[in-house]
Design a protein around this motif. Structure first.
Motif, PDB file in Angstrom:
ATOM      1  N   MET A  97      -3.818  11.888  -6.310  1.00  0.00           N
ATOM      2  CA  MET A  97      -3.205  11.392  -5.550  1.00  0.00           C
ATOM      3  C   MET A  97      -2.616  10.189  -5.835  1.00  0.00           C
ATOM      4  SD  MET A  97      -3.053  12.956  -2.430  1.00  0.00           S
ATOM      5  CE  MET A  97      -3.663  14.235  -1.495  1.00  0.00           C
ATOM      6  N   SER A  98      -1.227   9.882  -5.372  1.00  0.00           N
ATOM      7  CA  SER A  98      -0.436   8.531  -5.936  1.00  0.00           C
ATOM      8  C   SER A  98      -0.977   7.270  -5.500  1.00  0.00           C
ATOM      9  CB  SER A  98       0.951   8.814  -5.618  1.00  0.00           C
ATOM     10  OG  SER A  98       1.303   9.040  -4.663  1.00  0.00           O
ATOM     11  N   THR A  99      -1.012   6.247  -6.050  1.00  0.00           N
ATOM     12  CA  THR A  99      -1.390   4.874  -5.547  1.00  0.00           C
ATOM     13  C   THR A  99      -0.241   4.489  -4.595  1.00  0.00           C
ATOM     14  OG1 THR A  99      -2.788   4.552  -7.487  1.00  0.00           O
ATOM     15  CG2 THR A  99      -2.274   2.635  -6.070  1.00  0.00           C
ATOM     16  N   MET A 100      -0.460   4.225  -3.320  1.00  0.00           N
ATOM     17  CA  MET A 100       0.449   3.963  -2.180  1.00  0.00           C
ATOM     18  C   MET A 100       0.675   2.518  -2.095  1.00  0.00           C
ATOM     19  SD  MET A 100       2.929   5.190  -0.406  1.00  0.00           S
ATOM     20  CE  MET A 100       2.362   6.769  -0.816  1.00  0.00           C
ATOM     21  N   LEU A 101      -0.511   1.764  -2.105  1.00  0.00           N
ATOM     22  CA  LEU A 101      -0.370   0.200  -2.103  1.00  0.00           C
ATOM     23  C   LEU A 101      -1.252  -0.305  -2.900  1.00  0.00           C
ATOM     24  CD1 LEU A 101       0.468  -1.859   0.084  1.00  0.00           C
ATOM     25  CD2 LEU A 101      -1.643  -1.580   1.056  1.00  0.00           C
TER      26      LEU A 101
END
Lengths: 527, 304
Positions: free
Chosen positions: A1-5
């Motif tokens: 999963m991509s890093t959002m914040l």
């Protein structure tokens, strides 16, 4: 999963020079898509300021500094006002606290939900109406086509919180910040809102949950960051932080969560001090023929030295019951006896002399004080009203564990816990037999609430006080009540010894209430 | 709908009270009623005095006089001025249009200024707010006649922008400004205060978090919350504007109700004074009725 914040070394200060307040002192966080990070802390820990800083809304007087502040790869520190506006509502959705006042009371629900859609041109103008109905349907607002034309005042608290969530996710933002999303909501409604946020997370939204309530956080969070005085004191996977906390402060917070110990042992048998039989109170409903039966045939016995818990959702008649037994309103039918003598059918003049026997403490003590009086004046008036000669204001302060120096202050300058202690001292000044406690700790931080509850229990043992303890918080009720009364629509659906009612409920309503309570691991399992 | 009727009934009651008071003012004063009606005019023949007694039914019991007074009012008969030698109604009808023009323009100026200045300065930095706040206080504090003379001196005699005394539209500007300034001063302070309070509310934060601009929060959310109290005061100020008109019309030597009233008061022309009172009371009640009926449109919660 991509890093959002990604947040690195975020600090927020207000004012400057001697008036400078460091609200947030260098915190770092990361949050990935489809995950929930909970920031937990008490009032003044800086958690809400953090949430606002992430939206660029820390305020005119705030200075925000950060080593890095990245949303999905975009550097937020470089944004100008216009670019910030394109982030808010479109890339970050905010579910604010205080659902009751966070919607504009003069605009329709439809226009409130449509606002982000219009601002960010998320859908063609012609489709906005349909999309709003769709959003309200998704967030579980009943009869959305009627609701869009109504105003927030016509909706219940839970429905308003759903509307706020609908407006926060209208533009499908990849990050949702939920700032105390369940404060002031009933347990059952709270459970529904948490499920809704959980659904969002499962659908791939990154959720930053801000809360003071560890039990709420335990339902939703993948990771927990515990904040205190603007710093993160502990950070880790939720399961680890909740069961094996490393920092002292986290441990104290966990210990303070009410309702995880057993109920108190039954008190020695004692005479009945408050007795109500078949109480009925109705209120006319404008536009409807049948009046509202706020309290409908309630009977109860309260013994000296005993706590009777009254639980139920908003509108179940808890507060009306409190007003009936303290003779603030007259019943339509039924009777109340105080200390074996008549009570509800006395004239107000006869009753006044006996008012000292039953006292009330409220959820919001501040509004029950004259704001121009100091603590000392408030307590002195109470002592005079009770005809007290022996005890002094200092005695009362000692009784509730307040420093003598606080006597000269006005209540508005005290903390919430101190204010509630003053309210308790004022109630005790007239040596009552019964104290009606109407949500006495619902507005307090967990650790402060725990202290106030301990104080109430101690005073009960010492003075043989009887408490009618009203709360929507089942954990709190379990912690202090010997017996429990479950109210629904003004009627008692179940009553009995606390352990029996709350551990083996027989009525489906009690079961649904209990099921909705956020579960925490029991205290023993933690060590 | 029930609200509308009850408001209208209430307004009629107030009007009836005001008109009854003017009747009592005439009949409970010391001395003869005929003397009061005649006033300073000494050239009134006994025949005319007998006519007055006849017209007003002064020989009859008081309650009959009262009923016939109300009856005459219903027909729009406000009596006769024995000093002007005309019916009061004609005198007022002649002087009403210039005053209405003056008050109309003044109201328009005041309301526009209020909306623009309050929205532009609410929650703005001190350097922008402070000068306006100063002007507002000055506008309320400065006596109106002095302000009027100041405007005349500067813009008419000094700069020659506007004529000092003229009947045309250009001559209306300065008196309207003089009349508008105190109203705008009070309303701007009130509206800005309301706006700033509304901007602190949680729903304003919610709107900002949706990406709404500060101006958008102000106009789309806060304004509606701030308007009702300003509207209340607006109704009251509009009613009291007639007092300002007396002063301004005098300074600018304009015709109008104000001048008529002033002449009537100084000349003890009681029928005219009472006629003006009846007309302004009616206007005042009508304005506040409209204000009352506007509330539910601004705040739909009042309908429930």
């Amino acid at each position: 999963m991509s890093t959002m914040l990604v947040v690195r070394d975020l600090s927020v200060t207000f004012g400057s020079g001697r008036h400078r307040v460091d609200a947030v002192r260098g915190i770092s966080l990361t949050l990935r898509a489809g995950r929930c990070l909970a920031v937990v802390g008490e009032s003044g820990s800086g958690k809400s300021v953090t949430a606002r800083a992430l939206l660029g809304l820390a305020g005119d007087h705030a200075t925000v500094r950060a080593g890095a502040l990245e949303l999905d790869g975009t550097d937020l520190t470089r944004l100008g006002p216009r670019q910030w506006r394109r982030v808010r509502g479109r890339l970050i959705g905010l579910v604010p606290q205080a659902a009751m006042v966070a919607l504009d009371p003069l605009r329709t629900v439809g226009r409130e939900v449509a606002e982000p859609l219009r601002l960010h041109r998320a859908v063609p103008p012609a489709d906005i109406g349909e999309r709003v109905v769709e959003l309200l349907t998704d967030t579980g607002v009943p009869e959305p086509r009627i609701r869009v034309r109504q105003r927030p005042g016509q909706l219940s608290g839970g429905q308003r919180q759903r509307v706020l969530i609908a407006s926060a996710i209208a533009c499908r933002p990849p990050l949702v910040i939920a700032d105390e999303p369940t404060t002031a909501l009933d347990v059952t409604v709270q459970a529904q809102i948490l499920t809704l946020l959980d659904d969002l997370r499962r659908a791939g939204t990154a959720v930053l949950l801000i809360s003071h309530d560890l039990a709420v956080v335990a339902q939703l969070a993948d990771e927990i960051a515990v904040m205190r005085d603007g710093r993160i004191v502990e950070h880790g996977p939720a399961a680890r932080v909740l069961t094996a906390p490393e920092h002292d402060y986290t441990r104290r917070l966990l210990d303070a969560v009410p309702g995880r110990g057993g109920p108190p042992a039954p008190p020695p048998s004692a005479p009945v001090v408050l007795r109500a039989d078949g109480l009925v109170k109705t209120y006319p409903r404008p536009g409807r023929a049948a009046p509202l039966r706020a309290v409908d045939g309630v009977s109860l016995r309260l013994h000296a030295g005993e706590t009777l818990g009254v639980v139920g959702e908003s509108g179940s008649g808890k507060s009306t019951l409190a007003r009936l037994v303290s003779a603030m309103v007259a019943p339509d039918a039924g009777s109340v006896e105080l200390d074996g003598g008549p009570w509800h059918d006395l004239s107000e003049r006869e009753r006044r002399g006996r008012r000292t026997e039953i006292q009330t403490i409220y959820q919001d003590p501040l509004s029950s004080f004259d704001p121009r009086h100091t603590v000392e004046v408030i307590l002195r008036h109470a002592l005079q009203a009770g005809g007290e000669r022996r005890r002094t204001v200092t005695d009362l302060l000692d009784l509730v564990g307040l420093e003598h120096g606080l006597a000269r202050r006005r209540p508005a300058l005290l903390s919430g816990g101190q204010q509630q202690r003053v309210a308790i001292a004022r109630a005790l000044a007239v040596r009552p037999r019964v104290i009606v406690c109407d949500e006495p700790v619902s507005a307090l931080d967990v650790s402060v609430a725990a202290q106030v509850l301990r104080l109430l229990v101690g005073l009960q043992r010492e003075h043989g006080l009887a408490y009618l303890f009203i709360s929507h918080h089942l954990g709190v009720v379990r912690e202090v009540s010997h017996r429990v009364l479950v109210l629904k629509d003004g009627r008692v659906v179940e009553s009995g010894v606390t352990g029996e009612v709350l551990d083996a409920p027989s009525h489906p309503y009690t079961r649904s209430l209990l099921k909705a309570v956020p579960a925490m691991p029991p205290r023993e399992a933690m060590r | 709908m029930r609200l509308v009727w009850s408001r209208c009934g209430h307004a009629l009651l107030v009007l009836w009270g005001a008109l009854t008071l003017t009747f009592l003012a005439l009949h409970l004063t010391r001395g003869s009623v005929v003397d009061a009606i005649v006033g300073n005019n000494t050239q009134v023949t006994p025949a005319v005095r007998a006519q007055i007694v006849q017209d007003y039914g002064l020989g009859r019991p008081l309650w009959q006089q009262y009923l016939s007074y109300l009856g005459r009012l219903l027909h729009g008969d406000l009596g006769t001025s024995y000093q002007l030698q005309t019916p009061v109604r004609a005198a007022i009808a002649e002087q009403l249009p210039p005053t209405l023009q003056l008050m109309g323009l003044a109201t328009l100026l005041a309301v526009t200024t209020t909306l623009v200045v309050a929205v532009a300065t609410a929650r703005r930095p001190a350097w922008l707010r402070a000068p306006f706040a100063l002007l507002e206080v000055a506008g309320v504090a400065v006596p109106q006649f002095w302000l009027a003379i100041l405007l005349l001196t500067v813009f008419s005699f000094g700069l020659h922008w506007f004529p000092a005394f003229a009947d045309g539209p250009a001559g209306l500007v300065l008196p309207a400004v003089a009349l508008a300034v105190p109203m705008a001063g009070i309303l701007t302070q009130l509206l800005r205060d309301g706006l700033e309070r509304a901007l602190e509310q949680p729903f304003a934060t919610t709107a900002r978090a949706r990406g709404q601009r500060e101006r958008g929060v102000l106009v789309r959310h806060a304004l509606r919350h701030a308007l009702p109290p300003a509207l209340t005061i607006f109704g009251l100020l509009l009613g009291s504007m007639i007092g300002g008109a007396v002063v301004v019309e005098q300074v600018f030597s304009r015709p109008g109700i104000g001048s008529l009233l002033l002449t009537a008061v100084t000349g003890k022309d009681i029928p005219v004074v009472l006629g003006v009172v009846a007309v302004t009371a009616t206007g005042y009640v009508a304005i506040n009725l409209i204000v009352d009926l506007l509330y539910p449109l601004l705040d739909p919660r009042l309908k429930d």
